[in-house]
Write a protein that holds these residues in place. Structure first.
Motif, mmCIF file in Angstrom:
data_model
loop_
_atom_site.group_PDB
_atom_site.id
_atom_site.type_symbol
_atom_site.label_atom_id
_atom_site.label_comp_id
_atom_site.label_asym_id
_atom_site.label_seq_id
_atom_site.Cartn_x
_atom_site.Cartn_y
_atom_site.Cartn_z
ATOM 1 N N UNK A 136 17.435 -0.082 12.699
ATOM 2 C CA UNK A 136 17.119 1.275 12.235
ATOM 3 C C UNK A 136 15.868 1.840 12.887
ATOM 4 N N UNK A 137 15.671 3.137 12.701
ATOM 5 C CA UNK A 137 14.429 3.817 13.052
ATOM 6 C C UNK A 137 13.632 4.034 11.767
ATOM 7 N N UNK A 138 12.313 4.163 11.885
ATOM 8 C CA UNK A 138 11.501 4.267 10.671
ATOM 9 C C UNK A 138 10.264 5.118 10.892
ATOM 10 N N UNK A 139 9.764 5.656 9.804
ATOM 11 C CA UNK A 139 8.502 6.401 9.790
ATOM 12 C C UNK A 139 7.752 6.070 8.514
ATOM 13 N N UNK A 140 6.435 5.896 8.617
ATOM 14 C CA UNK A 140 5.602 5.528 7.465
ATOM 15 C C UNK A 140 4.559 6.613 7.240
ATOM 16 N N UNK A 157 2.363 4.190 0.133
ATOM 17 C CA UNK A 157 3.009 4.333 1.427
ATOM 18 C C UNK A 157 4.489 4.638 1.208
ATOM 19 N N UNK A 158 4.997 5.595 1.968
ATOM 20 C CA UNK A 158 6.406 5.962 1.916
ATOM 21 C C UNK A 158 7.057 5.609 3.239
ATOM 22 N N UNK A 159 8.144 4.840 3.185
ATOM 23 C CA UNK A 159 8.835 4.372 4.391
ATOM 24 C C UNK A 159 10.212 5.022 4.450
ATOM 25 N N UNK A 160 10.430 5.845 5.468
ATOM 26 C CA UNK A 160 11.727 6.481 5.698
ATOM 27 C C UNK A 160 12.486 5.689 6.751
ATOM 28 N N UNK A 161 13.686 5.207 6.390
ATOM 29 C CA UNK A 161 14.504 4.372 7.270
ATOM 30 C C UNK A 161 15.825 5.080 7.540
ATOM 31 N N UNK A 162 16.188 5.186 8.814
ATOM 32 C CA UNK A 162 17.439 5.848 9.192
ATOM 33 C C UNK A 162 18.302 4.903 10.020
ATOM 34 N N UNK A 163 19.626 5.024 9.846
ATOM 35 C CA UNK A 163 20.633 4.257 10.578
ATOM 36 C C UNK A 163 20.450 2.754 10.352
ATOM 37 N N UNK A 164 20.466 2.391 9.081
ATOM 38 C CA UNK A 164 20.332 0.997 8.671
ATOM 39 C C UNK A 164 21.724 0.389 8.509
ATOM 40 N N UNK A 165 21.965 -0.771 9.140
ATOM 41 C CA UNK A 165 23.249 -1.459 8.955
ATOM 42 C C UNK A 165 23.099 -2.952 9.203
ATOM 43 N N UNK A 166 23.779 -3.740 8.350
ATOM 44 C CA UNK A 166 23.883 -5.185 8.531
ATOM 45 C C UNK A 166 25.180 -5.629 7.884
ATOM 46 N N UNK A 167 25.986 -6.397 8.618
ATOM 47 C CA UNK A 167 27.279 -6.834 8.086
ATOM 48 C C UNK A 167 27.133 -7.937 7.043
ATOM 49 N N UNK A 168 25.929 -8.510 6.958
ATOM 50 C CA UNK A 168 25.643 -9.463 5.886
ATOM 51 C C UNK A 168 24.713 -8.783 4.885
ATOM 52 N N UNK A 196 14.965 5.728 1.701
ATOM 53 C CA UNK A 196 13.528 5.970 1.586
ATOM 54 C C UNK A 196 12.956 5.017 0.551
ATOM 55 N N UNK A 197 11.906 4.276 0.930
ATOM 56 C CA UNK A 197 11.306 3.268 0.062
ATOM 57 C C UNK A 197 9.820 3.562 -0.116
ATOM 58 N N UNK A 198 9.278 3.230 -1.300
ATOM 59 C CA UNK A 198 7.867 3.472 -1.601
ATOM 60 C C UNK A 198 7.208 2.200 -2.099
ATOM 61 N N UNK A 199 5.914 2.091 -1.844
ATOM 62 C CA UNK A 199 5.117 1.009 -2.410
ATOM 63 C C UNK A 199 3.717 1.526 -2.703
ATOM 64 N N UNK A 200 3.155 1.124 -3.843
ATOM 65 C CA UNK A 200 1.822 1.551 -4.259
ATOM 66 C C UNK A 200 0.980 0.311 -4.547
ATOM 67 N N UNK A 201 -0.260 0.313 -4.046
ATOM 68 C CA UNK A 201 -1.138 -0.839 -4.254
ATOM 69 C C UNK A 201 -2.586 -0.388 -4.171
#
Length: 414
Positions: A136-140, A157-168, A196-201
């Motif tokens: 995938x491609x990503x932006x933070x 932090x916000x992580x945007x992930x595009x074109x994610x694929x895994x057959x497992x 889109x994934x987020x994490x706070x710390x």
């Protein structure tokens, strides 16, 4: 009684011998299967859109078919030569067949099989379990300035992930400094997707440093993401002092500048440089640390013309260069260019002649203000003299005529 005992011992030893033989056979079989899988399926993970090659054992078949995992489609038939179809081709030799997938798709994921072409309704034999991944491609992005973080502050932090694929099972791990956390648990992906994934710390020393994202699909790839690359602590405080006056320096002067730097930290290696005019000196380099640190750094100089100018300290951390705003000495100045306070310089008095004041001095050519008065005076005197001369001339003429007239009268009388 003794015979039964000997018989029991013999039976026990035989059972143990048989058990050992069985275990050895299983070990040999397992080793053979493992070696076959390693040989027949090199790499094990194919990327979406890439070309990929699978090698399978065909020594037991005179004619066979390659069957695709997702739909059991027969893609290439080898009888005796291999006939290519759109997207696939194959080659054979005496022992193996090589299948080439031109552009790997999601339908190619799974266990490829070889089917005996000479047997109607034959069941395929497993050749290679193929895993398919889409990198995938990503932006933070961040809700705070990540170049100037205060320990204890909360950061999201916000992580945007595009074109994610895994057959497992796919997963993502985010690393900030020395801390790695799973952004999402490993999960099955049915198709290429975006997330889109987020994490706070809270910020502490362990969180400062590089920010990286790892994509996990059977193996791990470190992704190159746009946006936030590092988490950096707020800039350290700095004060520059000197052992002599820096406002009036002569070339050749020995001078020591001292930089008092407080509250700095770098997750990898820290360094400082001091710039004076056109000269840059290294105050500190490649320092490793485990906590926030203070330092007093001295730099002796033999002053030259190139040192005159602005004084600045630069902080180097994790291959990033950041100038500091320092108090104290900010410039080295040459004594010849130092400005003079004119209020302390006595004013020059005009020249006074030693001649007595009763005797007027002769006007000079530079006394422009007296010139018009002298010219007017001279003109007035000249006109007066001219008038007097004219009057005298008139009187003389009249007198002469009068005398001549008297003589004429006397002559006529006689």
């Amino acid at each position: 009684m003794l015979e039964y005992t000997i018989l029991d011992v013999s039976m026990t030893m035989m059972h143990r011998r048989n058990l050992i033989l069985v275990l050895l056979n299983l070990a040999v079989c397992f080793t053979h299967v493992t070696a076959l899988m390693d040989t027949d399926c090199p790499g094990g993970v194919a990327l979406l859109g890439s070309e990929y090659t699978i090698v399978g054992d065909r020594s037991n078949y005179t004619a066979f078919i390659w069957a695709r995992p997702s739909d059991n489609r027969y893609v290439v038939t080898c009888n005796p030569s291999c006939s290519p179809v759109a997207g696939y081709r194959a080659t054979i030799n005496d022992t193996h067949s090589t299948l080439t997938i031109h552009s790997v798709g999601a339908a190619d994921a799974g266990t490829w099989k070889i089917v005996d072409a000479n047997v109607v309704g034959a069941i395929g034999v497993d050749v290679c379990p193929l895993i398919v991944a889409g990198i995938p491609q990503c932006g933070i992005s961040s809700d705070e300035d990540t170049d100037s973080l205060q320990p204890g502050a909360q950061l999201t932090l916000t992580v945007d992930i595009t074109r994610d694929y895994c057959s497992r099972e796919a997963g993502f791990d985010l690393t900030t400094g020395a801390v790695t956390e799973a952004l999402i648990m490993k999960h099955n992906v049915s198709a290429v997707s975006d997330v889109t994934l987020n994490t706070t710390f809270n910020i502490d020393i362990t969180r400062l440093g590089d920010v990286t994202l790892d994509f996990i699909c059977d193996r791990s790839w470190t992704l190159t993401c746009n946006g936030v690359q590092k988490l950096l602590k707020t800039l350290p405080q700095c004060n520059i002092s000197s052992d002599r006056d820096t406002n009036a320096l002569e070339p050749g002067t020995n001078l020591t500048l001292t930089a008092d730097i407080q509250n700095y930290y770098c997750s990898q290696q820290a360094g400082f440089t001091l710039t004076t005019g056109r000269i840059t000196n290294t105050l500190l380099e490649k320092q490793t640390m485990g906590n926030v640190t203070d330092a007093v750094l001295a730099q002796p100089l033999n002053v030259t013309a190139d040192h005159f100018g602005a004084v600045a300290v630069t902080f180097l951390c994790d291959n990033i260069t950041r100038p500091l705003i320092c108090a104290g000495v900010d410039k080295l100045s040459d004594v010849t260019t130092t400005s003079v306070d004119t209020s302390t310089v006595p004013t020059e008095q005009p020249y006074t002649s030693n001649r007595p004041t009763s005797t007027p001095s002769r006007p000079t050519a530079t006394e422009d203000t007296d010139t018009p008065t002298d010219a007017t005076l001279g003109l007035a005197i000249g006109l007066s003299l001219l008038a007097v001369l004219l009057i005298i001339a008139v009187i003389l003429i009249v007198r002469n005529r009068h005398r001549k007239g008297g003589r004429t009268t006397q002559l006529h009388t006689f």
